[in-house]
Scaffold this motif. Sequence first.
Motif, PDB file in Angstrom:
ATOM      1  N   UNK A  17       8.152  69.451 -43.814  1.00 19.33           N
ATOM      2  CA  UNK A  17       7.054  70.102 -44.207  1.00 19.33           C
ATOM      3  C   UNK A  17       6.172  69.419 -45.198  1.00 19.33           C
ATOM      4  N   UNK A  18       7.061  68.426 -46.228  1.00 18.56           N
ATOM      5  CA  UNK A  18       6.219  67.630 -47.046  1.00 18.56           C
ATOM      6  C   UNK A  18       5.215  66.678 -46.428  1.00 18.56           C
ATOM      7  N   UNK A  19       4.112  66.514 -46.902  1.00 16.59           N
ATOM      8  CA  UNK A  19       3.156  65.621 -46.545  1.00 16.59           C
ATOM      9  C   UNK A  19       3.092  64.540 -47.506  1.00 16.59           C
ATOM     10  N   UNK A  20       2.982  63.280 -47.017  1.00 16.55           N
ATOM     11  CA  UNK A  20       2.806  62.053 -48.088  1.00 16.55           C
ATOM     12  C   UNK A  20       1.471  61.970 -48.358  1.00 16.55           C
ATOM     13  N   UNK A  21       0.485  62.724 -47.985  1.00 17.11           N
ATOM     14  CA  UNK A  21      -1.062  62.405 -48.314  1.00 17.11           C
ATOM     15  C   UNK A  21      -1.640  63.936 -48.547  1.00 17.11           C
ATOM     16  N   UNK A  22      -2.699  64.157 -49.140  1.00 13.53           N
ATOM     17  CA  UNK A  22      -3.590  65.168 -49.679  1.00 13.53           C
ATOM     18  C   UNK A  22      -3.872  65.733 -48.230  1.00 13.53           C
ATOM     19  N   UNK A  23      -3.655  67.099 -47.972  1.00 15.92           N
ATOM     20  CA  UNK A  23      -4.174  67.901 -46.967  1.00 15.92           C
ATOM     21  C   UNK A  23      -5.559  67.992 -46.524  1.00 15.92           C
ATOM     22  N   UNK A  24      -6.077  67.305 -45.530  1.00 12.57           N
ATOM     23  CA  UNK A  24      -7.279  67.132 -45.500  1.00 12.57           C
ATOM     24  C   UNK A  24      -8.264  68.329 -45.256  1.00 12.57           C
ATOM     25  N   UNK A  25      -7.440  69.455 -44.818  1.00  9.47           N
ATOM     26  CA  UNK A  25      -7.974  70.749 -44.682  1.00  9.47           C
ATOM     27  C   UNK A  25      -8.450  71.282 -45.992  1.00  9.47           C
ATOM     28  N   UNK A  26      -7.597  71.043 -47.077  1.00  7.12           N
ATOM     29  CA  UNK A  26      -7.898  71.379 -48.399  1.00  7.12           C
ATOM     30  C   UNK A  26      -9.167  70.757 -48.982  1.00  7.12           C
ATOM     31  N   UNK A  27      -9.158  69.541 -48.810  1.00  6.90           N
ATOM     32  CA  UNK A  27     -10.189  68.651 -49.477  1.00  6.90           C
ATOM     33  C   UNK A  27     -11.461  69.223 -48.539  1.00  6.90           C
ATOM     34  N   UNK A  28     -11.501  69.536 -47.488  1.00 10.22           N
ATOM     35  CA  UNK A  28     -12.720  70.138 -46.431  1.00 10.22           C
ATOM     36  C   UNK A  28     -13.301  71.513 -47.189  1.00 10.22           C
ATOM     37  N   UNK A  29     -12.313  72.356 -47.231  1.00 12.90           N
ATOM     38  CA  UNK A  29     -12.558  73.822 -47.477  1.00 12.90           C
ATOM     39  C   UNK A  29     -12.560  74.102 -48.974  1.00 12.90           C
ATOM     40  N   UNK A  30     -11.873  73.633 -49.762  1.00  7.47           N
ATOM     41  CA  UNK A  30     -11.671  74.160 -51.248  1.00  7.47           C
ATOM     42  C   UNK A  30     -13.207  74.131 -51.847  1.00  7.47           C
ATOM     43  N   UNK A  31     -13.873  73.218 -51.743  1.00 12.31           N
ATOM     44  CA  UNK A  31     -15.187  73.229 -52.600  1.00 12.31           C
ATOM     45  C   UNK A  31     -15.928  74.392 -52.095  1.00 12.31           C
ATOM     46  N   UNK A  32     -15.902  75.193 -51.206  1.00  6.35           N
ATOM     47  CA  UNK A  32     -16.691  76.327 -50.944  1.00  6.35           C
ATOM     48  C   UNK A  32     -16.276  77.553 -51.931  1.00  6.35           C
ATOM     49  N   UNK A  33     -15.149  77.355 -52.303  1.00  8.53           N
ATOM     50  CA  UNK A  33     -14.934  78.493 -53.384  1.00  8.53           C
ATOM     51  C   UNK A  33     -15.618  78.362 -54.542  1.00  8.53           C
ATOM     52  N   UNK A  34     -16.203  77.101 -55.045  1.00  5.59           N
ATOM     53  CA  UNK A  34     -17.055  76.874 -55.993  1.00  5.59           C
ATOM     54  C   UNK A  34     -16.378  77.533 -57.386  1.00  5.59           C
ATOM     55  N   UNK A  35     -15.088  77.238 -57.529  1.00  4.52           N
ATOM     56  CA  UNK A  35     -14.465  77.616 -58.715  1.00  4.52           C
ATOM     57  C   UNK A  35     -14.834  76.802 -60.009  1.00  4.52           C
ATOM     58  N   UNK A  36     -15.124  77.257 -61.097  1.00  2.00           N
ATOM     59  CA  UNK A  36     -15.840  76.347 -62.183  1.00  2.00           C
ATOM     60  C   UNK A  36     -14.771  75.620 -62.485  1.00  2.00           C
ATOM     61  N   UNK A  37     -15.096  74.272 -63.354  1.00  2.00           N
ATOM     62  CA  UNK A  37     -14.152  73.258 -63.969  1.00  2.00           C
ATOM     63  C   UNK A  37     -13.203  73.890 -64.806  1.00  2.00           C
ATOM     64  N   UNK A  38     -11.979  73.678 -64.953  1.00  2.00           N
ATOM     65  CA  UNK A  38     -11.192  74.442 -65.710  1.00  2.00           C
ATOM     66  C   UNK A  38     -10.465  75.350 -65.144  1.00  2.00           C
ATOM     67  N   UNK A  39     -10.920  76.032 -64.107  1.00  3.67           N
ATOM     68  CA  UNK A  39     -10.138  77.179 -63.549  1.00  3.67           C
ATOM     69  C   UNK A  39      -8.680  76.950 -63.407  1.00  3.67           C
ATOM     70  N   UNK A  40      -8.054  77.924 -63.619  1.00  9.11           N
ATOM     71  CA  UNK A  40      -6.475  77.838 -63.249  1.00  9.11           C
ATOM     72  C   UNK A  40      -5.878  78.268 -61.647  1.00  9.11           C
TER      73      UNK A  40
END
Length: 216
Positions: A17-40
């Motif tokens: 289950x471990x990936x040796x690279x960052x998940x492309x779907x995370x990179x694609x869709x995470x920015x849509x959340x628009x979380x402020x810098x410093x968010x936990x």
Amino acid sequence: MHPDFWLQRWQDGQIGFHRNEVMPLLQKHWPSLQLPTGSRVLVPLCGKTLDMHWLAAQGHRVLGVELSALAVQQFFDEAGLNPQRRTSAYGEHYSAGPIEIICGDAFALDESVLADIAGIYDRAALIALPPPLRQQYRDTVYARVPAGCRGVLITLEYPQDEKQGPPFSVEQPEVERLFAQPWQADLLERRDILDQQPDFGTSALSTTVYGLQLRA
């Protein structure tokens, strides 16, 4: 799954289950959340995923939770980091820069430790759990984050009768049931990945991405 199951998997190096690279779907869709810098951001059942480094690079403070001490140690060792350690009622805390991992039980976290969580990234947690535990997981981890929390959930879909999990198939109707009011789950993408994993052992295989939001 009993905790010993996962501890043994890490001990034996059975971590497909471990990936040796960052998940492309995370990179694609995470920015849509628009979380402020410093968010936990919470990453439950995090293993040693490189996705935590990516989230930190986006300016987030990352809180991972992982049962296996071996996984936690490998995460920091492989990054060349020497984490500070402390013990609390939740387990052993390892911290380096913006990343903290609690080696302990994600189900045992309470509102006080999750009070400032603004985002959740769930790629390998929900699909790692059999049906009886998925509801408990929603009623503990997801129920203890504050209103306004947003997240990305990634699941797998395949004919469950063709393969014994984990990872388990978690289809859209179940996601919509688990994340009904006060949550909202929006389907962002469904992608056929059978040709990428021909040895998975099923006649069909898709990965599905949801955007989550906890409404007030």
